[in-house]
Scaffold this active site. Structure first.
Site, mmCIF file in Angstrom:
data_model
loop_
_atom_site.group_PDB
_atom_site.id
_atom_site.type_symbol
_atom_site.label_atom_id
_atom_site.label_comp_id
_atom_site.label_asym_id
_atom_site.label_seq_id
_atom_site.Cartn_x
_atom_site.Cartn_y
_atom_site.Cartn_z
ATOM 1 N N GLU A 115 0.820 -1.213 0.000
ATOM 2 C CA GLU A 115 0.000 0.000 0.000
ATOM 3 C C GLU A 115 0.854 1.264 0.000
ATOM 4 O O GLU A 115 0.438 2.290 -0.562
ATOM 5 C CB GLU A 115 -0.966 -0.035 1.182
ATOM 6 C CG GLU A 115 -2.033 -1.115 0.992
ATOM 7 C CD GLU A 115 -2.929 -1.291 2.193
ATOM 8 O OE1 GLU A 115 -4.160 -1.336 2.008
ATOM 9 O OE2 GLU A 115 -2.411 -1.400 3.329
ATOM 10 N N GLU A 135 -4.258 -9.490 4.436
ATOM 11 C CA GLU A 135 -5.195 -9.079 5.490
ATOM 12 C C GLU A 135 -6.354 -10.065 5.651
ATOM 13 O O GLU A 135 -6.802 -10.319 6.772
ATOM 14 C CB GLU A 135 -5.746 -7.677 5.204
ATOM 15 C CG GLU A 135 -4.754 -6.552 5.457
ATOM 16 C CD GLU A 135 -3.903 -6.232 4.238
ATOM 17 O OE1 GLU A 135 -3.241 -5.191 4.239
ATOM 18 O OE2 GLU A 135 -3.902 -7.043 3.281
#
Length: 261
Positions: A115, A135
């Site tokens: 990210e 995640e």
């Protein structure tokens, strides 16, 4: 005293921002997140700084979040780690950093590391880097922008292939999908990122920032909003001292030394 978890170093107009928790594969605890936001704030505010280069100390870029430290800090409003003088490195809360950021990655690059790449402007990867957006395997969702930017950068199917499975991928696949712009031999990633940063820093800084800002407007607000901003920005840039310097350099065929005014 323990070492800072973020190391900063100025090299001319470039700010090096180093993740410095190598004993934990640079997993991000609250202290590291806060210090990283502070470094981005420094880059954003200081007129002498033109480009940031994010890299990591040790063998790995980041093992992702230190959930043992960060997990208990997730409250009813989510996770807050940005102080008054910080800027969100992931650009999902508050203003985005106004200057270009180049990222150099190696070893393991998980979750928030991907990210950071997606939120930055250019990324270089060592050839043996392994990536994963894991995640969903930890019972949470990517909250640093992957759900927004990964599909845009890599295409819907490519993004869903990895963010819905948590499966790993290598640097060649990251390059194929457009997540990174250059793959280099292991150990050469920081020098390659610095070479790109130096090239950016040699350009007119106000023009670089205006160009970046207009591209961000196009992505966030659409083409029409970016188009509406073009002519006013052109007028502003044309009246700058840097535009005069650039024209003089063109006419005399000499290198331009921009001043950021």
């Amino acid at each position: 005293m323990s070492e800072p978890k973020i190391l900063t170093e100025r090299r001319g107009h470039v700010l090096l921002i180093g993740l410095n928790r190598p004993e934990k594969r640079n997993a991000a605890d609250y202290e590291l997140l806060n210090a990283l936001a502070e470094a981005y704030g420094e880059l954003d505010r200081d007129p002498e700084l033109r480009v940031g280069v994010v890299h990591a100390i040790g063998d790995h870029f980041t093992g992702g979040l230190d959930l043992a430290d960060v997990g208990p800090r997730i409250g009813p409003e989510g996770l807050s780690f940005i102080g008054d003088s910080g800027v969100d490195p992931w650009g999902v809360s508050g203003p985005r950093v106004r200057k270009p950021v180049v990222v150099a990655v190696q070893g393991t690059c998980l979750t928030l590391g991907i990210e950071l790449i997606l939120a930055a402007d250019v990324a270089v990867a060592a050839r043996s880097t392994t990536f994963a957006q894991i995640e969903v395997a930890r019972g949470i969702l990517p909250f640093g922008g992957a759900t927004i930017r990964f599909p845009r950068a890599a295409g819907w199917g490519n993004a869903m292939r990895y963010i819905l499975t948590g499966d790993p991928f290598d640097a060649a696949e990251a390059y194929r999908m457009g997540l990174v712009q250059q793959v280099v031999d292991d150990g050469a990633q920081l020098d390659a990122a610095l070479a790109i940063a130096d090239r950016i820093a040699a350009q007119a800084p106000l023009a670089v920032q205006a160009t970046l800002a207009n591209a961000v407007i196009a992505v966030r607000d659409g083409d029409a909003a970016a188009e509406a901003a073009l002519q006013p920005e052109l007028v502003r840039m044309a009246g700058s001292e840097d535009a005069r310097i650039g024209m003089q350099a063109f006419l005399t065929r000499t290198p331009a030394e921009f001043v950021g005014r």
